[in-house]
Motif scaffolding. Structure first.
Motif, PDB file in Angstrom:
ATOM      1  N   VAL A  31      74.555  50.897  28.160  1.00 42.15           N
ATOM      2  CA  VAL A  31      73.422  49.973  27.986  1.00 42.15           C
ATOM      3  C   VAL A  31      72.144  50.691  28.327  1.00 42.15           C
ATOM      4  N   ASP A  32      72.137  51.488  29.429  1.00 43.31           N
ATOM      5  CA  ASP A  32      70.929  52.216  29.791  1.00 43.31           C
ATOM      6  C   ASP A  32      70.546  53.232  28.711  1.00 43.31           C
ATOM      7  N   ALA A  33      71.501  53.906  28.142  1.00 46.09           N
ATOM      8  CA  ALA A  33      71.230  54.883  27.081  1.00 46.09           C
ATOM      9  C   ALA A  33      70.687  54.191  25.831  1.00 46.09           C
ATOM     10  N   ASP A  34      71.259  53.045  25.535  1.00 42.52           N
ATOM     11  CA  ASP A  34      70.771  52.279  24.335  1.00 42.52           C
ATOM     12  C   ASP A  34      69.367  51.794  24.569  1.00 42.52           C
ATOM     13  N   ILE A  35      69.053  51.321  25.759  1.00 40.65           N
ATOM     14  CA  ILE A  35      67.695  50.824  26.054  1.00 40.65           C
ATOM     15  C   ILE A  35      66.710  51.972  25.943  1.00 40.65           C
ATOM     16  N   LYS A  36      67.119  53.131  26.456  1.00 36.20           N
ATOM     17  CA  LYS A  36      66.252  54.301  26.410  1.00 36.20           C
ATOM     18  C   LYS A  36      66.011  54.714  24.952  1.00 36.20           C
ATOM     19  N   SER A  37      67.046  54.744  24.123  1.00 35.55           N
ATOM     20  CA  SER A  37      66.873  55.131  22.723  1.00 35.55           C
ATOM     21  C   SER A  37      66.046  54.116  21.955  1.00 35.55           C
ATOM     22  N   VAL A  38      66.192  52.840  22.253  1.00 39.84           N
ATOM     23  CA  VAL A  38      65.354  51.811  21.600  1.00 39.84           C
ATOM     24  C   VAL A  38      63.920  51.978  22.038  1.00 39.84           C
ATOM     25  N   GLY A  39      63.685  52.277  23.271  1.00 39.05           N
ATOM     26  CA  GLY A  39      62.332  52.473  23.772  1.00 39.05           C
ATOM     27  C   GLY A  39      61.683  53.668  23.108  1.00 39.05           C
ATOM     28  N   GLU A  40      62.455  54.763  22.917  1.00 36.05           N
ATOM     29  CA  GLU A  40      61.913  55.934  22.236  1.00 36.05           C
ATOM     30  C   GLU A  40      61.593  55.636  20.770  1.00 36.05           C
TER      31      GLU A  40
END
Length: 183
Positions: free
Chosen positions: A171-180
């Protein structure tokens, strides 16, 4: 004036007055004499001039009537020629109008055919575009449904096979990729 004996039928020469005096019994002679006196009186009174003037006036009137009739005939011939010319012009104009109407009808027919073809092409293009949109929408719906099913399946798999710490990391990796991607 002297009348000879051969003319009177007597053997001696006589004057006119003697001869007249010798004819008292013949009524045709006196009628002839009255006629001559009547004509002499008419000549003396100038009746022959009046008759000649009347005949001349009548001849002039007839001549002027003939001239008028000739003039009217010429005018009638001119009017006839004018009407015939106008009739020919009207026929030519009618023929030109008919020709123009036929040309316009052909042009309108061709234009209507072209317009109908264009309409059909536009409708075909619109139908094809709608079909493409419907296909795209259907594909998007299928993809969305597939993604949703995949997400549900992944969620089920993740729930059953992943641990909570692995899940938090994903979930943290997905949030980070969506933010990027949003930045």
């Amino acid at each position: 004036m002297m009348i000879r004996a051969e003319e009177t039928g007597h053997g001696e020469e006589q004057t006119i007055l003697e001869w007249l005096a010798a004819q008292p019994g013949d009524p045709s002679f006196f009628a002839f004499l009255a006629l001559i006196v009547f004509f002499a009186l008419l000549l003396r009174m100038g009746v022959h001039k009046t008759i000649a003037k009347t005949l001349d006036d009548r001849a002039d009137a007839i001549s002027s009537e003939l001239d008028e009739a000739k003039r009217l005939r010429e005018e009638a011939a001119e009017m006839l020629a004018s009407y015939q010319r106008k009739q020919r012009e009207a026929e030519a104009e009618a023929e030109a109008i008919i020709t123009q109407a036929k040309t316009e009808a052909k042009s309108l027919k061709a234009e209507a055919r072209k317009e109908m073809t264009e309409r059909l092409e536009r409708r075909t293009a619109m139908a094809e575009q709608r079909i493409a949109q419907a296909e795209a929408q259907a594909a998007a719906e299928v993809k969305a449904a597939a993604a949703e099913l995949a997400a549900q399946a992944a969620e089920e798999i993740l729930k059953t096979q992943l641990k909570k710490t692995d899940l938090n990391r994903i979930v943290d990796a997905d949030i980070k990729s969506v933010g990027e991607q949003l930045n």
